[in-house]
Structures are given as structure tokens and as C-alpha cells.
Write a protein that holds these residues in place. Sequence first.
Motif, mmCIF file in Angstrom:
data_model
loop_
_atom_site.group_PDB
_atom_site.id
_atom_site.type_symbol
_atom_site.label_atom_id
_atom_site.label_comp_id
_atom_site.label_asym_id
_atom_site.label_seq_id
_atom_site.Cartn_x
_atom_site.Cartn_y
_atom_site.Cartn_z
ATOM 1 N N LEU A 10 14.719 3.835 -1.449
ATOM 2 C CA LEU A 10 14.164 3.086 -0.319
ATOM 3 C C LEU A 10 14.468 3.808 0.978
ATOM 4 C CD1 LEU A 10 12.862 0.719 1.137
ATOM 5 C CD2 LEU A 10 15.014 -0.542 0.851
ATOM 6 N N MET A 11 15.708 4.225 1.151
ATOM 7 C CA MET A 11 16.098 4.937 2.367
ATOM 8 C C MET A 11 15.330 6.255 2.472
ATOM 9 S SD MET A 11 18.296 4.721 4.997
ATOM 10 C CE MET A 11 19.914 4.099 4.634
ATOM 11 N N ALA A 12 15.189 6.991 1.386
ATOM 12 C CA ALA A 12 14.435 8.248 1.411
ATOM 13 C C ALA A 12 12.986 7.999 1.789
ATOM 14 C CB ALA A 12 14.514 8.940 0.051
ATOM 15 N N SER A 13 12.426 6.906 1.305
ATOM 16 C CA SER A 13 11.024 6.589 1.606
ATOM 17 C C SER A 13 10.832 6.294 3.081
ATOM 18 C CB SER A 13 10.564 5.400 0.759
ATOM 19 O OG SER A 13 10.589 5.740 -0.608
ATOM 20 N N ILE A 14 11.714 5.485 3.685
ATOM 21 C CA ILE A 14 11.545 5.165 5.104
ATOM 22 C C ILE A 14 11.856 6.389 5.959
ATOM 23 C CG2 ILE A 14 13.845 4.189 5.546
ATOM 24 C CD1 ILE A 14 10.469 2.911 6.939
ATOM 25 N N ILE A 15 12.832 7.182 5.554
ATOM 26 C CA ILE A 15 13.120 8.419 6.293
ATOM 27 C C ILE A 15 11.917 9.343 6.242
ATOM 28 C CG2 ILE A 15 14.480 10.561 6.220
ATOM 29 C CD1 ILE A 15 16.909 8.782 5.443
ATOM 30 N N GLY A 17 8.527 -6.198 12.660
ATOM 31 C CA GLY A 17 8.648 -5.464 13.908
ATOM 32 C C GLY A 17 9.640 -4.323 13.917
ATOM 33 N N GLN A 18 10.312 -4.063 12.821
ATOM 34 C CA GLN A 18 11.333 -3.015 12.829
ATOM 35 C C GLN A 18 10.779 -1.629 12.494
ATOM 36 O OE1 GLN A 18 14.626 -3.307 13.862
ATOM 37 N NE2 GLN A 18 13.718 -5.209 14.595
ATOM 38 N N PHE A 19 10.027 -1.517 11.426
ATOM 39 C CA PHE A 19 9.542 -0.211 10.990
ATOM 40 C C PHE A 19 8.056 -0.302 10.687
ATOM 41 C CE2 PHE A 19 14.061 -0.092 10.212
ATOM 42 C CZ PHE A 19 14.410 1.172 10.648
ATOM 43 N N GLY A 20 7.267 0.445 11.443
ATOM 44 C CA GLY A 20 5.811 0.421 11.286
ATOM 45 C C GLY A 20 5.337 0.708 9.870
ATOM 46 N N PRO A 21 5.899 1.717 9.189
ATOM 47 C CA PRO A 21 5.429 2.015 7.833
ATOM 48 C C PRO A 21 5.596 0.850 6.853
ATOM 49 C CG PRO A 21 6.629 3.891 8.699
ATOM 50 C CD PRO A 21 6.829 2.760 9.673
ATOM 51 N N ASN A 49 5.461 1.209 1.151
ATOM 52 C CA ASN A 49 5.330 0.783 -0.249
ATOM 53 C C ASN A 49 4.587 1.818 -1.088
ATOM 54 O OD1 ASN A 49 6.777 -1.553 0.118
ATOM 55 N ND2 ASN A 49 4.969 -2.799 0.507
ATOM 56 N N ARG A 50 3.619 2.485 -0.491
ATOM 57 C CA ARG A 50 2.897 3.532 -1.232
ATOM 58 C C ARG A 50 3.831 4.711 -1.531
ATOM 59 N NH1 ARG A 50 -0.908 1.841 2.446
ATOM 60 N NH2 ARG A 50 -0.709 3.682 3.771
ATOM 61 N N VAL A 51 4.620 5.087 -0.545
ATOM 62 C CA VAL A 51 5.572 6.182 -0.757
ATOM 63 C C VAL A 51 6.613 5.773 -1.804
ATOM 64 C CG1 VAL A 51 7.407 7.545 0.338
ATOM 65 C CG2 VAL A 51 5.232 7.212 1.516
ATOM 66 N N ARG A 52 7.116 4.550 -1.698
ATOM 67 C CA ARG A 52 8.112 4.073 -2.672
ATOM 68 C C ARG A 52 7.558 4.081 -4.086
ATOM 69 N NH1 ARG A 52 11.117 -1.440 -1.264
ATOM 70 N NH2 ARG A 52 12.497 -0.717 -2.914
ATOM 71 N N SER A 53 6.373 3.508 -4.255
ATOM 72 C CA SER A 53 5.830 3.363 -5.617
ATOM 73 C C SER A 53 5.479 4.711 -6.248
ATOM 74 C CB SER A 53 4.625 2.422 -5.623
ATOM 75 O OG SER A 53 3.555 2.984 -4.902
#
Length: 147
Positions: free
Chosen positions: A50-55, A89-93, A100-104
Motif C-alpha cells: 500500500l505504501m509503495a503504491s501511494i509513493i 481529501g488527503q491523497f488524490g490518487p 487502487n489500480r496500482v495496488r491491484s
Amino acid sequence: MTDASQQVIAENIAKKEEEERIAREKAEQEAREQAEREAREAYVRANQELMASIIYCEAGNQPYEGQVAVGAVIMNRPDSIEALIYQSGQFGPATTGWLNRVRSSKGYSQTALQAAVDALNGSNPIGSCLYFDQGGSGMKIGAHYFH
């Protein structure tokens, strides 16, 4: 058969049953411990991914230090990682569905994964900063300002 013989046989049976009970208990304990280890590893891996995806979404085109810094912003907050990232409101992605697309698809980069691991393990190039953006003031790393 004498009483003494019967007693020896009974003692041997009792001893064997006790050894089997101890072996079963040991096997059950080992199975519980293995399940706990696997659950912890799965939890850690899910947080890393999850952290890698948001990063990746927020800073995949930034220098490594900037990627770790984005992870550090998340770690500096008191909320759980997932609750914070998906908080309105915290993270646009997270809002747009890109996260979610990156995570999946596990579409994050190895660099983003390493940055996530480092941030989760306490690496923090930004001190107590809680936010980042691409304009304004604060500590500049790559294209982001951390404040």
C-alpha cells in the motif's frame, strides 16, 4: 499374566499416551506460531505494498529521497496507514481510483517499494513534516515541498 506384568504394560501405555499428548500439543503450538508469523508477514507485506503504491502515485517520478519523504509524511501521522491514505481529501490518487489500480496490478516500482520499506522502518528525511505539495514553502526535495 501377573499383576506386576499388567502394571508394567499399563504404565507403558500411559507413558506412550503422555508422549503422544505432548507431541500433539507441541505440534499444535508450532502450527499456531506459524500461523501468527504468516499473519504478521502478510500484514507487513500489505502495508509495504500500500505504501509503495501511494509513493509511486505521488512521487514515482521524484528522487529516491523524495519517495521516502512521502512515506515519512504518512508515518508522521497518527492514523493507520490505510485509514490515512483513504481519508477524504488527503491523497488524490486514492480519490481518483489510480491508487487502487496500482495496488491491484502491483504496478509500483521497485524503487517505490524500497522507499516504502525504508519509511516503514523509520527512515525520515523530513523530520516532523505532515504535508507535501508542489508549491509553496518548506523543505524542498525534488518537486515537492514538505511542511
